[in-house]
Scaffold this active site. Structure first.
Site, short mmCIF file in Angstrom:
data_model
loop_
_atom_site.label_atom_id
_atom_site.label_comp_id
_atom_site.label_asym_id
_atom_site.label_seq_id
_atom_site.Cartn_x
_atom_site.Cartn_y
_atom_site.Cartn_z
N GLY A 2 0.73 -1.10 -0.02
CA GLY A 2 0.08 -0.15 -0.06
C GLY A 2 0.72 1.25 0.03
O GLY A 2 1.89 1.22 0.48
N GLY B 19 0.97 5.46 1.00
CA GLY B 19 0.44 6.65 1.95
C GLY B 19 0.85 7.84 1.28
O GLY B 19 1.32 7.92 0.12
N GLY B 20 0.73 9.03 2.33
CA GLY B 20 0.98 10.18 1.67
C GLY B 20 2.59 10.41 1.46
O GLY B 20 2.95 10.71 0.08
N PHE B 21 3.59 10.18 2.39
CA PHE B 21 4.90 10.21 1.94
C PHE B 21 5.66 8.83 2.11
O PHE B 21 7.00 8.77 2.24
CB PHE B 21 5.67 11.16 2.89
CG PHE B 21 4.86 12.45 2.79
CD1 PHE B 21 4.87 13.22 1.62
CD2 PHE B 21 4.13 13.02 4.03
CE1 PHE B 21 4.41 14.31 1.47
CE2 PHE B 21 3.50 14.23 3.76
CZ PHE B 21 3.64 15.18 2.52
N SER B 22 5.05 7.74 2.23
CA SER B 22 5.60 6.45 2.37
C SER B 22 4.73 5.24 1.37
O SER B 22 3.55 5.67 1.23
CB SER B 22 5.50 5.87 3.82
OG SER B 22 4.11 5.97 4.39
N GLU B 23 5.58 4.41 1.26
CA GLU B 23 4.89 3.13 0.74
C GLU B 23 5.32 1.75 1.62
O GLU B 23 6.61 1.76 1.79
CB GLU B 23 5.23 2.91 -0.66
CG GLU B 23 6.47 3.27 -1.07
CD GLU B 23 6.82 3.31 -2.85
OE1 GLU B 23 6.16 4.20 -3.20
OE2 GLU B 23 7.58 2.62 -3.39
N VAL B 24 4.46 0.78 1.53
CA VAL B 24 4.94 -0.46 2.37
C VAL B 24 5.06 -1.56 1.31
O VAL B 24 4.08 -1.74 0.32
CB VAL B 24 3.77 -0.69 3.30
CG1 VAL B 24 4.30 -1.73 4.07
CG2 VAL B 24 3.73 0.46 4.26
N ASP C 236 -4.37 6.91 18.40
CA ASP C 236 -4.59 6.52 16.92
C ASP C 236 -5.33 5.23 16.76
O ASP C 236 -5.22 4.63 15.50
CB ASP C 236 -3.63 7.04 16.01
CG ASP C 236 -4.24 7.25 14.60
OD1 ASP C 236 -5.42 7.76 14.57
OD2 ASP C 236 -3.24 7.14 13.53
#
Length: 466
Positions: free
Chosen positions: A172, A174-179, A295
């Site tokens: 997946g 995200g804004g400034f990261s990828e996994v 969170d």
């Protein structure tokens, strides 16, 4: 040799995923890009499976119209009770040739009832199939975006990071990261590599702040060791604008996707999820210094699959608070210095209160989140601000007005579950249990132990002095 085998298998899985995507593009639908003036707009086009269902719905509507027509015709030919004498003194129905005998009418009425039941079943089957297809479409759209992001990633061609982690495929972004799912070639286990990529155009102070935040999360997470918390194994720099954190790999989905697929969960499953989440929270509150997760939401609760089906683990400590200078038993809690951060649907009223000094928070923030999670699992909707944006929740002070919680009449939920939710969602934090108190809540304990405790109390009472 082992590396080559893993590489070949990853290539095969990637090819199979794209083949399935093409098949589902035809069956479930796809995005098309069209030009509107100076802009390009993406439009969703449903696939053949939805077209077939729409034709089936049209056929059902035609059958229903035909049925209503036949029903009206039959009622017009219903046997008449009133009769009139003829010149010969005989009685005769006034419309003898139009009306049916009682037996004929009953026969046709039964036929129409069977026809109506068949139409209702056909309609119910179509609705069930439509719901199934919509769930498949949700996953298909998610996979479309995943593969698009994977094709755009600079890590798509199976690189080995830190001479140890072979990246296999994107999980997946995200804004400034990828996994990425990866293979740890040293420990021979699958891991999740979260790659943080700083924008090259950022100013140095913004880069430093992002790195500081990420390292803070790493320093909190790396010390945690609990079966219900995703483990953090490693962190390393890739280049001057990117670095990687290595996490325990979870071969399943998250609660957010599970709820979108299921709408709501059976109470037994929902209760099990909450029991496991509270177990992780107990650990976070028993270590020194204690930690507030801050969170807790469906996207941060990972579900196991296969032999680990039914198990959950919490993740993402990016907003966590360390209770270094605070003890719930002796103080009002920790000052909330990051007001405005977080996922508003899951935060309690005290996080939105504005005054001269920052509001004080404690583990009771996570207790509120647990109440929201259980409610959402049981009813398929959030108790406050459902279908509202975060900005609307803030503008309309939705959570600040969340004094009482209302429960829908369906699905059926036990009174014990409702009371547990009420205890978690107490508006005043002074009336809400903290995490350690919540662990002893009767709803989360085995029924045998609860009954045993009750019988012990009864025994003590009966043996007490008058």
């Amino acid at each position: 040799m082992y590396y080559i085998r893993i590489y070949v298998q990853a290539q095969s899985e990637k090819t199979a995923a794209r083949k399935l995507l093409q098949e589902n593009n035809l069956r479930l639908g796809h995005f098309t890009t069209s030009r509107h003036g100076a802009n390009f707009v993406e439009t969703w086009v449903d696939g053949m499976a939805f077209s077939e269902l729409n034709r089936e719905k049209e056929e059902i509507n035609r059958l229903k119209e035909e049925f209503e027509k036949h029903k009206k015709q039959l009622l017009k030919r219903k046997p008449q009770v009133s009769t009139a004498k003829t010149k010969g003194g005989k009685t005769s129905n006034s419309s003898e040739h139009d009306h049916l005998t009682t037996d004929e009418f009953y026969e046709m009425e039964e036929i129409l009832k069977l026809r109506a039941a068949a139409i209702r079943k056909r309609e119910a089957d179509v609705l069930a199939e439509l719901e199934k297809l919509e769930r498949e479409r949700t996953l298909h759209i998610r996979e479309l975006k995943r593969i698009h992001n994977e094709d755009q990633s600079r890590f798509k061609d199976y690189p080995i990071l830190s001479e140890r982690y072979l990246l296999l495929h994107l999980i997946g972004k995200g804004g400034f990261s990828e996994v990425h799912k990866a293979m740890d070639l040293r420990e021979l286990r699958h891991v999740a590599c979260k790659i943080h990529q700083l924008n090259r155009d950022w100013k140095e102070d913004k880069k430093a702040n992002y790195i500081k935040h990420a390292l803070r999360e790493y320093n909190i997470h790396k010390k945690l060791d609990h079966i219900r918390i995703i483990k953090l194994y490693d962190v390393f720099e890739i280049d001057e604008n990117s670095f990687c954190t290595v996490l325990e790999y979870n071969n399943g989905t998250d609660l957010d996707i599970h709820l979108k697929q299921s709408k709501y969960l059976p109470e037994r499953e929902a209760r099990s999820i909450v029991i496991q989440v509270v177990s992780a929270l107990r650990y976070l509150n028993e270590i020194k210094p204690p930690i507030i997760h801050y969170d807790l939401k469906p996207g941060n609760i990972l579900l196991g699959s296969g032999v680990y089906s039914g198990e959950v683990k919490i993740t993402d400590f990016g907003l966590s608070k360390i209770m270094e200078d605070s003890d719930d038993s002796n103080s009002d809690g920790l000052e909330l210095t990051s007001q405005g951060a977080g996922t508003y649907w899951y935060l309690p009223p005290e996080c939105f209160m504005i005054g001269r000094a920052p509001p004080k928070i404690s583990s009771k923030v996570d207790v509120w989140s647990v109440g929201v999670l259980l409610y959402q699992c049981l009813y398929g909707r959030k108790p406050f601000g459902h279908d509202m944006s975060q900005s609307a929740i803030l503008e309309q002070k939705t959570i600040l007005k969340a004094v009482t919680v209302d429960f829908p009449s369906k699905p059926a939920v036990s009174s014990e579950a409702k009371n547990f939710v009420r205890r978690c969602l107490q508006y005043r934090k002074e009336d809400r249990p903290d995490v350690l108190s919540l662990c002893d809540d009767p709803y989360l304990r085995p029924k045998k132990l609860v009954n045993q405790s009750s019988s012990n109390v009864s025994s003590i009472s009966s043996n007490s002095l008058p």
